[in-house]
Design a protein around this motif. Sequence first.
Motif, mmCIF file in Angstrom:
data_model
loop_
_atom_site.group_PDB
_atom_site.id
_atom_site.type_symbol
_atom_site.label_atom_id
_atom_site.label_comp_id
_atom_site.label_asym_id
_atom_site.label_seq_id
_atom_site.Cartn_x
_atom_site.Cartn_y
_atom_site.Cartn_z
ATOM 1 N N SER A 26 0.799 -1.208 0.000
ATOM 2 C CA SER A 26 0.000 0.000 0.000
ATOM 3 C C SER A 26 0.841 1.272 0.000
ATOM 4 O O SER A 26 1.893 1.349 0.636
ATOM 5 N N ARG A 27 0.346 2.288 -0.699
ATOM 6 C CA ARG A 27 0.947 3.624 -0.612
ATOM 7 C C ARG A 27 0.644 4.273 0.735
ATOM 8 O O ARG A 27 1.378 5.145 1.179
ATOM 9 N N ASN A 28 -0.459 3.872 1.337
ATOM 10 C CA ASN A 28 -0.879 4.445 2.618
ATOM 11 C C ASN A 28 -0.637 3.438 3.741
ATOM 12 O O ASN A 28 -1.540 3.124 4.519
ATOM 13 N N ALA A 29 0.570 2.956 3.813
ATOM 14 C CA ALA A 29 0.904 1.883 4.747
ATOM 15 C C ALA A 29 0.901 2.366 6.188
ATOM 16 O O ALA A 29 1.090 3.556 6.469
ATOM 17 N N LEU A 71 6.400 -10.519 -2.759
ATOM 18 C CA LEU A 71 5.946 -10.414 -1.373
ATOM 19 C C LEU A 71 5.016 -9.213 -1.256
ATOM 20 O O LEU A 71 5.408 -8.091 -1.564
ATOM 21 N N VAL A 72 3.794 -9.457 -0.802
ATOM 22 C CA VAL A 72 2.824 -8.383 -0.621
ATOM 23 C C VAL A 72 2.741 -8.050 0.866
ATOM 24 O O VAL A 72 2.491 -8.923 1.696
ATOM 25 N N ILE A 73 2.978 -6.786 1.179
ATOM 26 C CA ILE A 73 2.926 -6.299 2.563
ATOM 27 C C ILE A 73 1.852 -5.217 2.639
ATOM 28 O O ILE A 73 2.041 -4.123 2.120
ATOM 29 N N GLU A 74 0.766 -5.502 3.261
ATOM 30 C CA GLU A 74 -0.358 -4.578 3.401
ATOM 31 C C GLU A 74 -0.951 -4.182 2.055
ATOM 32 O O GLU A 74 -0.322 -3.477 1.272
ATOM 33 N N ALA A 75 -2.166 -4.638 1.820
ATOM 34 C CA ALA A 75 -2.872 -4.298 0.594
ATOM 35 C C ALA A 75 -4.364 -4.334 0.879
ATOM 36 O O ALA A 75 -4.862 -5.274 1.500
#
Length: 376
Positions: free
Chosen positions: A132-135, A243-247
């Motif tokens: 996410s851009r808004n992590a 690897l996906v971190i927060e989406a």
Amino acid sequence: MTGSIGPLAAGPDQLAHWLRLERVRGVGPETARKLLRRFGLPANIFAADVPALRELVSDRIAQALLAPPDAAALAQVEKTLQWAGEPGNRILTLADADYPADLLHIADPPLLLYVKGRIELLSRQSLAVVGSRNATAQGLVNAEKFSETLSAAGWTIVSGLALGIDTAAHQGALRYAELACGSTIAVIGTGADIVYPARNRTLAHLIAQAGCIVSEYPLGTAALSGNFPRRNRIISGLSRGVLVIEAAAESGSLITARMAAEQGRDVFAIPGSIHSPLSKGCHQLIKQGAKLVEAAQDILEEYGQQLEQTPAAAARAGGLPQQDTLLALIGFDPVDIDTLALRAGQDSASLHAQLLTLELQGRLERLPGEIYRRLH
């Protein structure tokens, strides 16, 4: 991609033909590859006659291919050739031996790759880290620490230079770039001569020096919304896994994950709170078969690798001088003594003498709270 295109580096004249082909109205990547499979190289396409071209394209496109380039097209080609001649810049064509082999096997390989920085990174083992851009603060820490650990283990981290998770991933991956371990590749959705977002200008310059910036778009291409989802296939195509971190449930990171699965790449996801909107996308991926990971070691074990050979250990075995190693471990941001000790694999007491020496040499400064900042 298969066809009769053989591997060779494009000289200025050959590259000019590739750049001309890229600008012909109506000729997209798919049509260009179809023409290249038949005629071999762009110069042969432009030397063909209308009947031969019409076997593959419409009469309108055939006429456009044979029409002399206008002044704007010639100016763009000249500008691009000048850019490609600058140190650290390179344009790879589908026929170039240095074109990343993994990209040749995706469904839609770019016709050209505009590369700024360390081109050799395109052929090293890579893992994409996106999110996410808004992590959240924790998401940013995860992205940076996972990327830092994987970089220390020799992996190149691929991401998209966006704010949020991408930025943290690039920053973490750069920690060990000076030790010739891992580094980072930024695949951007603008021309390679444009930095977007502007807030990442300093980071982009660091990546151009210690990593690599890649774009499929001509120089001067602005930040158009449709370009960013499209570039995601390159992020996954360059990587062994994503690897996906927060989406969120509807996220561009899920597009990258889907493309990775279609390309036969591994998909990893970090779980989170069931109450967090930014966990929904990762949980969705895990339900669909993505591999749940809780630590970078989980990913390394997937590829039969252990965290036994750290950069500091490699340096002690004959790599960089110890002081240079310590500076590299400090990285580009201030670091506290405990974190530095963990990175170096030493206790904090044994580091003080080395840090004092570097401080006296004017290579770092000590800040309040036992925090150290590298000066150059």
